[in-house]
Motif scaffolding. Structure first.
Motif, PDB file in Angstrom:
ATOM      1  N   LYS A   1      32.385  28.561  35.909  1.00  0.00           N
ATOM      2  CA  LYS A   1      32.701  29.607  34.923  1.00  0.00           C
ATOM      3  C   LYS A   1      32.635  30.998  35.548  1.00  0.00           C
ATOM      4  CE  LYS A   1      33.063  26.681  31.474  1.00  0.00           C
ATOM      5  NZ  LYS A   1      32.834  25.434  32.215  1.00  0.00           N
ATOM      6  N   LEU A   2      33.198  31.140  36.741  1.00  0.00           N
ATOM      7  CA  LEU A   2      33.182  32.424  37.438  1.00  0.00           C
ATOM      8  C   LEU A   2      34.422  33.239  37.082  1.00  0.00           C
ATOM      9  CD1 LEU A   2      32.011  31.295  40.998  1.00  0.00           C
ATOM     10  CD2 LEU A   2      30.634  32.270  39.162  1.00  0.00           C
ATOM     11  N   PRO A   3      34.308  34.566  37.080  1.00  0.00           N
ATOM     12  CA  PRO A   3      35.471  35.406  36.750  1.00  0.00           C
ATOM     13  C   PRO A   3      36.471  35.427  37.908  1.00  0.00           C
ATOM     14  CG  PRO A   3      33.642  36.787  37.391  1.00  0.00           C
ATOM     15  CD  PRO A   3      33.104  35.379  37.358  1.00  0.00           C
ATOM     16  N   ARG A   4      37.717  35.587  37.577  1.00  0.00           N
ATOM     17  CA  ARG A   4      38.751  35.759  38.594  1.00  0.00           C
ATOM     18  C   ARG A   4      38.808  37.214  39.026  1.00  0.00           C
ATOM     19  NH1 ARG A   4      42.119  31.720  35.677  1.00  0.00           N
ATOM     20  NH2 ARG A   4      42.441  29.959  37.084  1.00  0.00           N
ATOM     21  N   ILE A   5      39.148  37.444  40.288  1.00  0.00           N
ATOM     22  CA  ILE A   5      39.348  38.788  40.821  1.00  0.00           C
ATOM     23  C   ILE A   5      40.839  38.947  41.063  1.00  0.00           C
ATOM     24  CG2 ILE A   5      38.722  40.435  42.614  1.00  0.00           C
ATOM     25  CD1 ILE A   5      36.213  38.840  43.131  1.00  0.00           C
ATOM     26  N   PHE A   6      41.446  39.929  40.421  1.00  0.00           N
ATOM     27  CA  PHE A   6      42.890  40.045  40.422  1.00  0.00           C
ATOM     28  C   PHE A   6      43.385  40.879  41.595  1.00  0.00           C
ATOM     29  CE2 PHE A   6      41.629  39.434  35.983  1.00  0.00           C
ATOM     30  CZ  PHE A   6      42.363  38.304  35.693  1.00  0.00           C
ATOM     31  N   TYR A   7      44.620  40.598  41.989  1.00  0.00           N
ATOM     32  CA  TYR A   7      45.300  41.374  43.022  1.00  0.00           C
ATOM     33  C   TYR A   7      45.968  42.594  42.392  1.00  0.00           C
ATOM     34  CZ  TYR A   7      44.820  38.296  47.073  1.00  0.00           C
ATOM     35  OH  TYR A   7      44.330  37.596  48.145  1.00  0.00           O
ATOM     36  N   HIS A   8      46.000  43.688  43.158  1.00  0.00           N
ATOM     37  CA  HIS A   8      46.651  44.924  42.722  1.00  0.00           C
ATOM     38  C   HIS A   8      47.594  45.412  43.814  1.00  0.00           C
ATOM     39  CE1 HIS A   8      44.219  45.619  39.072  1.00  0.00           C
ATOM     40  NE2 HIS A   8      43.243  45.060  39.758  1.00  0.00           N
ATOM     41  N   THR A   9      48.656  46.046  43.383  1.00  0.00           N
ATOM     42  CA  THR A   9      49.593  46.678  44.306  1.00  0.00           C
ATOM     43  C   THR A   9      49.263  48.158  44.411  1.00  0.00           C
ATOM     44  OG1 THR A   9      51.172  47.146  42.527  1.00  0.00           O
ATOM     45  CG2 THR A   9      51.362  45.009  43.653  1.00  0.00           C
TER      46      THR A   9
ATOM     47  N   ALA B   1      27.190  44.185  37.116  1.00  0.00           N
ATOM     48  CA  ALA B   1      26.596  45.359  36.470  1.00  0.00           C
ATOM     49  C   ALA B   1      26.617  46.578  37.370  1.00  0.00           C
ATOM     50  CB  ALA B   1      25.156  45.048  36.057  1.00  0.00           C
ATOM     51  N   TYR B   2      26.800  46.360  38.668  1.00  0.00           N
ATOM     52  CA  TYR B   2      26.776  47.475  39.616  1.00  0.00           C
ATOM     53  C   TYR B   2      28.158  47.844  40.139  1.00  0.00           C
ATOM     54  CZ  TYR B   2      21.805  46.268  39.829  1.00  0.00           C
ATOM     55  OH  TYR B   2      20.506  45.996  39.509  1.00  0.00           O
ATOM     56  N   ALA B   3      29.082  46.905  40.167  1.00  0.00           N
ATOM     57  CA  ALA B   3      30.352  47.150  40.861  1.00  0.00           C
ATOM     58  C   ALA B   3      31.496  46.443  40.160  1.00  0.00           C
ATOM     59  CB  ALA B   3      30.265  46.683  42.323  1.00  0.00           C
ATOM     60  N   SER B   4      32.717  46.922  40.422  1.00  0.00           N
ATOM     61  CA  SER B   4      33.956  46.271  39.987  1.00  0.00           C
ATOM     62  C   SER B   4      34.742  45.876  41.231  1.00  0.00           C
ATOM     63  CB  SER B   4      34.785  47.209  39.111  1.00  0.00           C
ATOM     64  OG  SER B   4      34.118  47.469  37.894  1.00  0.00           O
ATOM     65  N   PHE B   5      35.517  44.787  41.115  1.00  0.00           N
ATOM     66  CA  PHE B   5      36.134  44.181  42.296  1.00  0.00           C
ATOM     67  C   PHE B   5      37.640  44.065  42.107  1.00  0.00           C
ATOM     68  CE2 PHE B   5      31.806  42.848  41.895  1.00  0.00           C
ATOM     69  CZ  PHE B   5      31.302  42.808  43.178  1.00  0.00           C
ATOM     70  N   ALA B   6      38.362  44.188  43.225  1.00  0.00           N
ATOM     71  CA  ALA B   6      39.820  44.050  43.224  1.00  0.00           C
ATOM     72  C   ALA B   6      40.263  43.538  44.589  1.00  0.00           C
ATOM     73  CB  ALA B   6      40.504  45.373  42.905  1.00  0.00           C
ATOM     74  N   PHE B   7      41.445  42.910  44.608  1.00  0.00           N
ATOM     75  CA  PHE B   7      42.049  42.421  45.840  1.00  0.00           C
ATOM     76  C   PHE B   7      43.374  43.131  46.065  1.00  0.00           C
ATOM     77  CE2 PHE B   7      39.019  39.107  46.345  1.00  0.00           C
ATOM     78  CZ  PHE B   7      39.215  38.563  47.612  1.00  0.00           C
TER      79      PHE B   7
END
Length: 689
Positions: free
Chosen positions: A255-263, A305-311
């Motif tokens: 049940k882990l969150p997905r980390i999305f790709y960005h352009t 709670a400390y950071a946000s993630f992106a690919f």
């Protein structure tokens, strides 16, 4: 007349006719397809015959072919030859007999299409290649080890394989990669089909009791965290690739969150702009475009709670953009964006679980961390906790910059970061070059007795007003009333009375008032000093140092109060509880639909269905025939109107007719109504006398 009689009979017996037709269709069409002829039938021997019996049967066919007594067709020869090669190999025969696995059947179809109607003598033999099918097994689990593998709460991913399987051999490299990606967050193991007891426990069962693997080998089964039985076991039913397996395990099992790709177009508006100001922004640059590995997603959940993630997918034609924006030269790389205006922190190379965890722990906070519900204890800026130096420290300090999000606050945050750098450099320099006026603050900062933080005055209105209570606090705390935003700086001196803390354990409250007082105040005393000087870095650093020197040397009042609670920050939609429950429900619904469809397909092969349909047709036919016979035997009963006909009449009308009939039969009396043509006869005089 005969036609109408036939139609009435069909209408009466439509149900048994349909059941009878379904039963015949199942027995003649569906069931033979569910149980096609076996390879033993091709050799003309009984199922589960030994290897010696298989060889004897093949030699009989071979002698007839060699002597010219019988010339087989190409199709028959291929069936017999394929059955012989399959059933003389011990591993292939075991897989076929016990589990019904025949993963090389496509070769038979390929050879049949290749040779067509040519003579069987031109077919290259052998049909099956028994070389190079080894499986590099590791972490093999046996039936004796299986009950003891669930010693911790980590989930398990188990591959059921066979040493004689080509597909398992081809999957060996991908399985090693999957095990490496799951290292640290899940356990992996392998079960060989030769362990009949354990393999049967992990296999599926048809309604007739036959064990099988729906998608063949290799078969992957997962045990979620805390699951220790087959009741909660989940099967993988997708494509056997590293990306598909790891994404399924991380999403459906962990049940882990997905980390999305960005352009480059969506990075600013969809990630940087939507990420909260209290979080560190972390960007992974990837050359392959693969999904985030499970351990990366695990770490992202731990530090959400400390950071946000992106690919970001690295492209050479966009390298100049990423260099000018984040100072990234190549991929793979990880970028940490902390405070506004601070140079990005870039790490190059591949990361495993331990290294990424170490880097995250070092960079999870901003250069000037925000005072929040999840950081107040860690920063030592909470009167209910202790200093960063530990519980043995009795006096410590927290410098807090409060204000609403604005350019003025960002400018002051930059100033406070420079103050930290000044104290840090002052502490590391030689004593001769050190400004002695900054020594108290530099030493306290080095010993973790001094912390710098900033506070969102709008989100933490009560907390901000508690420390900056004045006529002008609206310029710093609460919602924006006008265009003025004035960040303010203050320092809090915390002190714990160790003697009182120790005595509190042994002492009991004498009355209810004492108990309420003990609960309403924080254990550490707080003294607050507001800064009213200029925004010059040396002056702020000197002011902080003077406060610390006075706080350490003077006997100041021990004043305790109840500090307002910090307001929790809004959670991002990806990890809110409602989103998680919705996501888990959708995954469960898809899995349930697949299970129902699979069970329906399995029941089609149940040989009991055909006889059951025919029996139901016979019983319904007999019941209808018996009812029709009883109706013919008593036709008068069916023609007589029942009591229901009288009940359909209008009851008030019946009452009226009954009343009229009773009045006609009754003789008239003085109580009856006067007739229409009646009149009163006048009285005579003689009568009056």
């Amino acid at each position: 007349m005969a036609g109408s009689t036939m139609i009435s009979k069909v209408k009466a017996y439509w149900a048994p006719l349909i059941l009878f037709g379904l039963g015949l269709f199942y027995q003649l069409v569906v069931l033979p397809r569910s149980f096609p002829p076996s390879h033993y039938d091709a050799l003309g021997i009984k199922p589960y015959s030994s290897v010696e019996q298989v060889k004897e049967a093949y030699e009989k066919f071979s002698s007839k072919w060699n002597s010219g007594e019988e010339i087989p067709s190409t199709a028959d020869f291929l069936k017999i030859q394929y059955a012989y090669e399959l059933l003389t190999d011990p591993l292939w025969k075991r897989n076929y007999d016990v589990y019904g696995i025949d993963e090389q059947l496509h070769i038979l179809e390929k050879v049949r299409e290749q040779y067509g109607e040519e003579s069987y003598s031109r077919i290259d033999l052998p049909l099956l290649d028994a070389t190079d099918r080894s499986v590099h097994a590791f972490n093999v689990v046996t039936s004796e080890d299986f009950p003891s593998i669930f010693h911790d709460s980590k989930p398990w991913l188990i591959q059921v394989y066979s040493d004689g399987s080509y597909l398992c051999g081809q999957f060996s490299g991908a399985w090693k990669t999957i095990a490496a990606l799951l290292d640290g967050i899940a356990n992996t193991g392998m079960v060989e089909l030769g362990d009949i007891r354990l393999a049967t426990h992990l296999a599926e069962r048809k309604p007739i009791g036959q064990i099988f693997f729906r998608h063949g080998l290799p078969s992957l089964v997962a045990f979620p965290p805390g699951c220790k039985s087959s009741d909660c076991m989940t099967r993988f039913e997708g494509e056997l690739s590293v990306d598909a397996v790891t994404d399924w395990f991380a999403t459906a099992i962990l049940k882990l969150p997905r980390i999305f790709y960005h352009t480059k177009e969506s990075m600013g508006k969809n990630f940087l702009a939507k990420t909260g100001p209290h979080k560190v922004k972390i960007i992974f640059f990837s050359k392959t475009g693969e999904r985030a590995s499970p351990f990366v997603r695990q770490i992202s959940r731990n530090y959400w709670a400390y950071a946000s993630f992106a690919f970001v997918l690295w492209r050479e034609e966009e390298s100049s953009i990423w260099w000018n924006t984040f100072e990234v030269e190549s991929a793979p790389a990880i970028v940490f964006l902390k405070d506004p205006g601070v140079k990005p922190v870039v790490y190059y190379g591949s990361f495993n679980n331990s290294r990424l965890s170490e880097v995250m722990e070092q960079n999870k906070l901003q250069e000037l961390p925000q005072l929040r519900t999840v950081t107040s204890m860690e920063l030592g800026c909470d009167a209910r906790g202790y200093s960063r130096a530990g519980s043995d420290t009795t006096i410590w300090y927290c410098v807090i910059l409060a204000g609403r999000l604005s350019p003025e606050l960002n400018k002051m945050r930059e100033t406070m970061r420079r103050v930290q750098e000044t104290l840090l450099s002052d502490d590391e320099s030689n004593a001769a070059d050190t400004d002695q006026s900054l020594a108290p603050a530099a030493v306290a900062f080095r010993n973790k007795r001094l912390t710098f933080a900033w506070l969102d005055g709008e989100a933490q209105d009560r907390y901000c007003s508690f420390y900056l209570f004045s006529e002008t606090s609206f310029e710093t705390c609460g919602a924006r009333r006008d265009m003025s935003d004035v960040p303010r700086l203050f320092i809090v001196r915390y002190k714990r009375n160790t003697t009182e803390d120790e005595a509190k354990i042994e002492r009991k409250p004498r009355n209810i008032w004492d108990a309420m007082q003990e609960q309403e105040v924080d254990p550490a005393s707080q003294l607050v000093v507001r800064y009213n000087g200029s925004d010059e870095i040396p002056q702020i650093a000197k002011w902080v140092s003077e406060i610390i020197q006075d706080g350490d040397s003077k006997d100041l009042p021990f004043y305790r109060a109840k500090t307002p609670e910090l307001v929790p920050e809004d959670s991002e939609p990806l990890l809110t509880r409602s989103a998680q429950s919705l996501f888990s429900k959708s995954i469960g619904m898809k899995q349930r639909i697949r299970n129902i469809m699979g069970q329906c397909y399995d029941y089609l092969g149940d040989p009991r269905i055909g006889p059951a349909l025919l029996l139901a047709a016979l019983m319904s036919f007999g019941a209808i025939w018996l009812m029709r016979g009883q109706q013919r035997a008593h036709p008068s009963q069916s023609s007589q109107p029942g009591p229901s006909a009288n009940e359909d009449e209008n009851r008030p009308a019946r009452r009226k007719r009954a009343k009229q009939g009773s009045n006609e039969a009754r003789p008239p009396s003085i109580t009856d109504e006067e007739p229409k043509d009646a009149y009163q006869m006048p009285l005579l005089d003689s009568d009056s006398d």
